[in-house]
Design a protein around this motif. Structure first.
Motif, PDB file in Angstrom:
ATOM      1  N   LEU A 456      49.952  39.851  42.507  1.00 21.22           N
ATOM      2  CA  LEU A 456      49.284  38.989  43.478  1.00 21.22           C
ATOM      3  C   LEU A 456      47.871  38.632  43.037  1.00 21.22           C
ATOM      4  O   LEU A 456      47.443  37.470  43.153  1.00 21.22           O
ATOM      5  CB  LEU A 456      49.260  39.696  44.842  1.00 21.22           C
ATOM      6  N   LEU A 457      47.139  39.608  42.514  1.00 17.10           N
ATOM      7  CA  LEU A 457      45.774  39.334  42.081  1.00 17.10           C
ATOM      8  C   LEU A 457      45.754  38.344  40.924  1.00 17.10           C
ATOM      9  O   LEU A 457      44.951  37.394  40.905  1.00 17.10           O
ATOM     10  CB  LEU A 457      45.090  40.642  41.676  1.00 17.10           C
ATOM     11  N   LEU A 458      46.616  38.537  39.972  1.00 19.47           N
ATOM     12  CA  LEU A 458      46.640  37.616  38.840  1.00 19.47           C
ATOM     13  C   LEU A 458      47.069  36.218  39.263  1.00 19.47           C
ATOM     14  O   LEU A 458      46.568  35.214  38.745  1.00 19.47           O
ATOM     15  CB  LEU A 458      47.579  38.159  37.762  1.00 19.47           C
ATOM     16  N   ASN A 459      47.957  36.135  40.221  1.00 20.62           N
ATOM     17  CA  ASN A 459      48.325  34.817  40.745  1.00 20.62           C
ATOM     18  C   ASN A 459      47.150  34.158  41.454  1.00 20.62           C
ATOM     19  O   ASN A 459      46.983  32.931  41.396  1.00 20.62           O
ATOM     20  CB  ASN A 459      49.513  34.949  41.695  1.00 20.62           C
ATOM     21  N   CYS A 460      46.345  34.981  42.117  1.00 19.84           N
ATOM     22  CA  CYS A 460      45.133  34.425  42.744  1.00 19.84           C
ATOM     23  C   CYS A 460      44.199  33.853  41.680  1.00 19.84           C
ATOM     24  O   CYS A 460      43.653  32.749  41.838  1.00 19.84           O
ATOM     25  CB  CYS A 460      44.414  35.515  43.550  1.00 19.84           C
ATOM     26  N   TYR A 461      44.003  34.591  40.609  1.00 23.82           N
ATOM     27  CA  TYR A 461      43.139  34.103  39.537  1.00 23.82           C
ATOM     28  C   TYR A 461      43.671  32.801  38.949  1.00 23.82           C
ATOM     29  O   TYR A 461      42.914  31.854  38.693  1.00 23.82           O
ATOM     30  CB  TYR A 461      43.034  35.162  38.431  1.00 23.82           C
ATOM     31  N   THR A 462      44.969  32.779  38.718  1.00 24.63           N
ATOM     32  CA  THR A 462      45.534  31.576  38.111  1.00 24.63           C
ATOM     33  C   THR A 462      45.505  30.392  39.061  1.00 24.63           C
ATOM     34  O   THR A 462      45.291  29.256  38.637  1.00 24.63           O
ATOM     35  CB  THR A 462      46.973  31.854  37.660  1.00 24.63           C
ATOM     36  N   LYS A 463      45.700  30.641  40.366  1.00 27.87           N
ATOM     37  CA  LYS A 463      45.608  29.536  41.328  1.00 27.87           C
ATOM     38  C   LYS A 463      44.184  29.014  41.417  1.00 27.87           C
ATOM     39  O   LYS A 463      43.948  27.803  41.553  1.00 27.87           O
ATOM     40  CB  LYS A 463      46.078  30.012  42.713  1.00 27.87           C
ATOM     41  N   LEU A 464      43.228  29.937  41.338  1.00 23.18           N
ATOM     42  CA  LEU A 464      41.823  29.514  41.390  1.00 23.18           C
ATOM     43  C   LEU A 464      41.345  28.968  40.045  1.00 23.18           C
ATOM     44  O   LEU A 464      40.243  28.405  39.974  1.00 23.18           O
ATOM     45  CB  LEU A 464      40.944  30.714  41.781  1.00 23.18           C
ATOM     46  N   LYS A 465      42.150  29.175  39.006  1.00 22.84           N
ATOM     47  CA  LYS A 465      41.758  28.767  37.648  1.00 22.84           C
ATOM     48  C   LYS A 465      40.413  29.382  37.265  1.00 22.84           C
ATOM     49  O   LYS A 465      39.572  28.742  36.626  1.00 22.84           O
ATOM     50  CB  LYS A 465      41.713  27.241  37.517  1.00 22.84           C
ATOM     51  N   ASP A 466      40.243  30.611  37.687  1.00 18.94           N
ATOM     52  CA  ASP A 466      38.989  31.317  37.419  1.00 18.94           C
ATOM     53  C   ASP A 466      39.174  32.169  36.157  1.00 18.94           C
ATOM     54  O   ASP A 466      39.485  33.361  36.208  1.00 18.94           O
ATOM     55  CB  ASP A 466      38.625  32.203  38.616  1.00 18.94           C
TER      56      ASP A 466
END
Length: 941
Positions: A456-466
């Motif tokens: 979930l955390l990595l998906n958050c990063y990828t969605k934010l493109k951070d």
């Protein structure tokens, strides 16, 4: 400086008047009054109370009549006459049942100090263990304050003239105690307190104008002046360890805290301070609003008896007022039995009972004072579960108010106690992804995240493109700092297309398979994948080459072949191009990598040749495959020169000696590719001379047939017979070859002449002239042999006749022993002597010394033993029919073989039961006589 005006006020204490139940029921002070007939009136203290203290389970009072009163938990008031006039000061020790008091027994300024042992009795009253005057010198002065150290080795007394006396030693005994003046000044001493820090004991001294500290546990008592303003009587106290045992001085403007060597924080609490007390982490201040100087208060307390007084209980750690109430003319504030007791001038006792922590927290929750509730819970040492519950409620409150950033910060503080899914569900909205990311980050930092949280955390990063946060998350310095499941992170990053990040994780955390999967399947960077494999330890490099070798061989065959050569000979991981050449290398089983070269014969040949040259002890499969590959290339090659070279290479490999144990496999390979030279070589190495002969016969290579017979005929004579049969079947002119074969057969006597004639009779081209020489020579040899045999027969007959005559003489004529010398020592014979039929005679002592048995002649025994051995050998071999046939067939002189077997008795006639008895008896007698004669067994004397 902190001002109390900014502090919130709460009612964390319950106030009630202490009531005395009927009878001695042991009810605790401060308990709720009973209802009905058990109810009692309010507890009322004796009038004239001048001083109070508490400890050891009792409240202690001193009055103007010289009596000391004790109020235990049962509320049964007791007392005794301690002084004749009045009691002015009391100090009850907390760790010892010792009470120190100051009072007067006669008019005038002559105060006395008395030490009471409350555990011992003297006529019903506590035992007074010591009495001594309090005045330090001859000048009269009034005692203003008193304190005693809990170790009973120090007691300090302050006076109104500014002096302080220190009693050092056992305060309960005169002879072990020493009194001296510690301090002199111009201002009345208003407060004293001992502070123990390790082995160092400090004494705080406060007057109306200054604050000082002394080190009383050492010599010379060094002094430190801490401040230039003081306080009134009873306006100083020593805090507990929660405030680091600081000395509290309550002035009219501020309350100051002091360490032994410096001043600490101060708090601006308004109002004229009357009493300062410390209770379980709280600072208790009794004050009035009207400004009165400390000196006036010190000298004229009675004039203020009608003023209203305010009691405030401050929580200095959490910056709030826990309780505030107005009282009329407070005498003192005491702490005992876990509660505060306020004594007023009218003799009433008010109990202040602190509410439990949960009740206080609920009060704060109702006012949404969560921060204060958290601080309070920490100061009350609430457990982590309780704190987590507060954080959760605070987070829920902030979330409901729309303060999601603040809410997630509180939820973060619940990590480890609150189920993460409770928080995650609240922030799954796309607009809350930043808050969810912050929560998940902290969850990982505390190593409490599972694989789903990492995903979930990595998906958050990828969605934010951070990318920066993503890199910060995955690029930890060491394995111990990894707070997530690395394999899960690699899968998510690979799925999201963050190949570089996934590669970083795989490389840094030794997930070699994932690194190679991404390089080969996603990025298609075959060079980098091969380089990475070359850096791996031997076991990983070997397994990964077996898994990905075919892909690498298909795209970069040369580099892959080079790596395989190193892996199978002397492998050392390349550390950025710098291998450790001193470490021992490892090598893999090269045979297991052959399938990788399925579609790359050129690289396969190079690999196999390298292995056979560099590593001669390579597995047999290497040589088998190399032979097959060379034979394939030879069979399909069209260029004569290249074909010749390939032919030489194949023969060289066959002659290397690597196919001795796998002869059949090499032979099959050569036959499959019609490699005749190899087949013939292998036949010869395997001693398959018949197959070599048949090969040349099939190809009608006559000279090679003769050559094979000449080369291997000694080892297998039947080759010449096969050659003669072969040439005999040929219709063409083979006289030359037949003559050569017959010459060898005749010289070695390999076949009977009749069989030779019969064999050649099938050949229409073979005339008599072909075998004429053979037959002539054969007949001449047989004629010579016949003549020799006849001569030998005559000689044997003559010998037989002579032996028969000797036998007959032995049977019919007496034997005369005429030997005069011993056959052993060659000396003249003397009796007793031993004679044998063979003609030898011996001294008896010589015979006994040299003979092996009594029946055998020592001189004839060796020869007789040889004869007996020959007889036994003949008897053992008499039934060897196959051996006889073979010798008869192969021998040049067949008659001698037959004669030899006759001599062994092979052809002797068996004596049957049907034979006449006379014949059987005669045969047995002759056999026995012959045996006796050979052994010379008859013994004479």
């Amino acid at each position: 400086m902190a001002t109390y005006l900014q502090w919130r006020r709460f009612v964390f204490f319950d106030k009630e008047l202490v009531k005395e139940p009927q009878g001695n029921d042991g009810a605790a002070p401060g308990a709720a009054p009973a209802s009905g007939p058990a109810a009692s009136k309010f507890l009322c203290l004796p009038p004239g109370i001048t001083v109070c203290d508490s400890g050891r389970g009792s409240l202690v009072f001193g009055d103007m009549e010289g009596q000391i009163w004790f109020l235990p938990r049962s509320l049964q008031l007791t007392g005794f006459q301690a002084y004749k006039l009045r009691v002015t000061h009391l100090y009850q020790l907390k760790q010892h049942n010792i009470l120190a008091s100051v009072g007067e027994d006669e008019e005038g300024i002559n105060p006395l100090v008395k030490i009471w042992n409350l555990e011992k009795r003297d006529g019903g009253n506590p035992l007074c263990t010591r009495i001594f005057p309090a005045i330090p010198g001859t000048e009269p002065t009034v005692v203003s304050c008193l304190t005693v150290h809990e170790n009973l080795n120090f007691m300090a007394i302050g006076f109104t003239d500014g002096s302080v006396t220190l009693n050092k030693g056992d305060i309960t005994r005169d002879r072990h105690s020493k009194t001296q003046i510690l301090h002199k000044g111009n201002y009345p001493v208003t407060g004293l307190a001992f502070r123990q820090a390790g082995k160092t004991t400090h004494l705080f001294v406060v007057t109306t104008e200054n604050v000082q500290s002394y080190i009383v546990s050492g010599k010379d008592y060094p002094r430190v002046e801490l401040d230039t303003h003081g306080c009134g009587l009873r306006c100083s106290a020593l805090s507990d360890p929660s405030q680091d045992l600081q000395f509290i001085v309550a002035g009219d403007e501020c309350v100051y805290l002091y360490q032994p060597d410096e001043r600490g924080p101060c708090f601006a609490f308004e109002g004229h301070k009357l009493i300062a007390h410390w209770f379980r982490g709280y600072l208790v201040i009794v004050s009035r609003d009207r400004k009165v100087s400390p000196k006036s208060e010190f000298t004229s307390r009675d004039s203020q008896s009608s003023d209203k007084q305010i009691l405030n209980i401050y929580d200095l750690c959490n910056k709030f007022i826990a309780y505030s109430a107005v009282f009329e003319d407070i005498v003192d504030v005491l702490a005992e039995w876990g509660s505060l007791y306020v004594l007023t001038r009218d003799g009433r006792v008010h109990a202040l009972q602190e509410k439990d922590t949960q009740t206080k927290l609920e009060m704060l929750f109702k006012k949404n004072l969560f921060e204060m509730a958290i601080n309070l819970a920490k100061s009350q040492h609430l457990d982590s579960d309780g704190l987590a519950q507060i954080f959760m409620q605070y987070g829920d409150h902030l979330y409901s108010k729309g303060n999601h950033d603040g809410a997630v910060q509180q939820y973060i503080r619940t990590i480890g106690k609150l189920e993460p899914s409770y928080v995650i569900r609240k922030f799954l909205d796309a607009q809350r992804i930043h808050n969810l990311t912050a929560y998940l980050q902290t969850l990982h930092r505390q190593s409490l995240a599972n694989a789903d949280h990492t995903t979930l955390l990595l998906n958050c990063y990828t969605k934010l493109k951070d990318s920066s946060k993503l890199e910060e998350f995955i690029k930890t310095k060491s394995e111990s700092e990894v707070h997530f499941d690395v394999e899960t992170a690699i899968k998510v990053l690979r799925q999201a297309g963050y190949y570089s990040h996934a590669l970083y994780l795989a490389e840094n955390h030794a997930h070699h398979e994932w690194y190679l999967k991404i390089q080969l399947e996603d990025i298609k960077n075959y060079q980098e994948a091969l380089r990475y494999i070359g850096k791996l330890p031997f076991e990983q490099a070997e397994s990964n080459m077996k898994r990905y070798g075919k892909i690498l061989m298909h795209h970069i065959p040369e580099q892959t072949t080079q790596l395989l050569k190193g892996l199978c000979t002397d492998y050392r991981p390349s550390l950025e191009g710098r291998g450790d050449r001193e470490a021992p290398g490892c090598r893999a089983n090269s045979e297991e990598f052959i399938p990788i070269f399925a579609n790359n014969p050129r690289e396969l040949k190079a690999f196999l040749e390298h292995m056979s040259e560099v590593q001669p002890d390579s597995p047999q499969g290497i040589y088998d495959t190399l032979l097959e590959l060379r034979l394939q290339n030879w069979a399909h090659e069209e260029d004569p020169q290249v074909k010749e070279k390939l032919h030489a290479e194949a023969i060289s490999l066959l002659k290397s000696g690597r196919f001795c144990d796998v002869f059949d496999k090499a032979l099959v390979l050569c036959q499959m590719h019609d490699f005749q030279d190899g087949v013939l070589y292998l036949y010869e190495q395997g001693k398959l001379f018949q197959q070599i002969m048949h090969y040349h016969m099939q190809h009608e290579q006559y000279r090679q047939v003769i050559a094979v017979c000449e080369r291997h005929g000694e080892q297998e004579p039947s080759l010449w017979e096969q050659a003669l049969s072969y040439f005999a079947r040929k219709e063409e002119d083979c006289k030359e070859y037949v003559a050569a074969v017959l010459k060898h057969i005749e010289s070695k006597n390999l076949m009977p002449p009749l069989l030779v004639v019969q064999t050649l009779a099938h050949n229409s081209t073979a005339t008599l002239s072909v075998i004429r020489d053979y037959l002539v020579q054969k007949l001449q040899k047989q004629s010579q042999q016949i003549a020799q045999d006849e001569l030998r027969v005559r000689r044997y007959r003559e010998e037989t006749t002579r032996i028969r005559q000797e036998i007959q003489e032995l049977k019919a004529s007496p034997k005369i022993f005429q030997k005069t010398k011993c056959s052993i020592c060659n000396s003249a014979l003397e009796l007793p002597s031993v004679h044998f039929l063979c003609g030898h005679s011996f001294h008896q002592h010589c015979f006994e010394s040299y003979s092996e048995s009594d029946a055998d002649c020592p001189t004839c025994l060796p020869e007789n033993r040889k004869v007996m051995d020959m007889i036994r050998a003949q008897e053992q071999k008499r039934d060897l029919h196959d051996q006889f046939q073979h010798q008869l067939k192969c021998s040049n002189d067949s008659f001698s073989v037959i004669a030899d077997y006759f001599g062994r008795g092979v052809f002797n006639k068996l004596t049957l039961l049907t034979d006449p008895p006379t014949a059987r008896l005669t045969a047995s007698l002759e056999a026995g006589l012959q045996r006796d004669l050979l052994m010379h067994a008859r013994r004479g004397t």
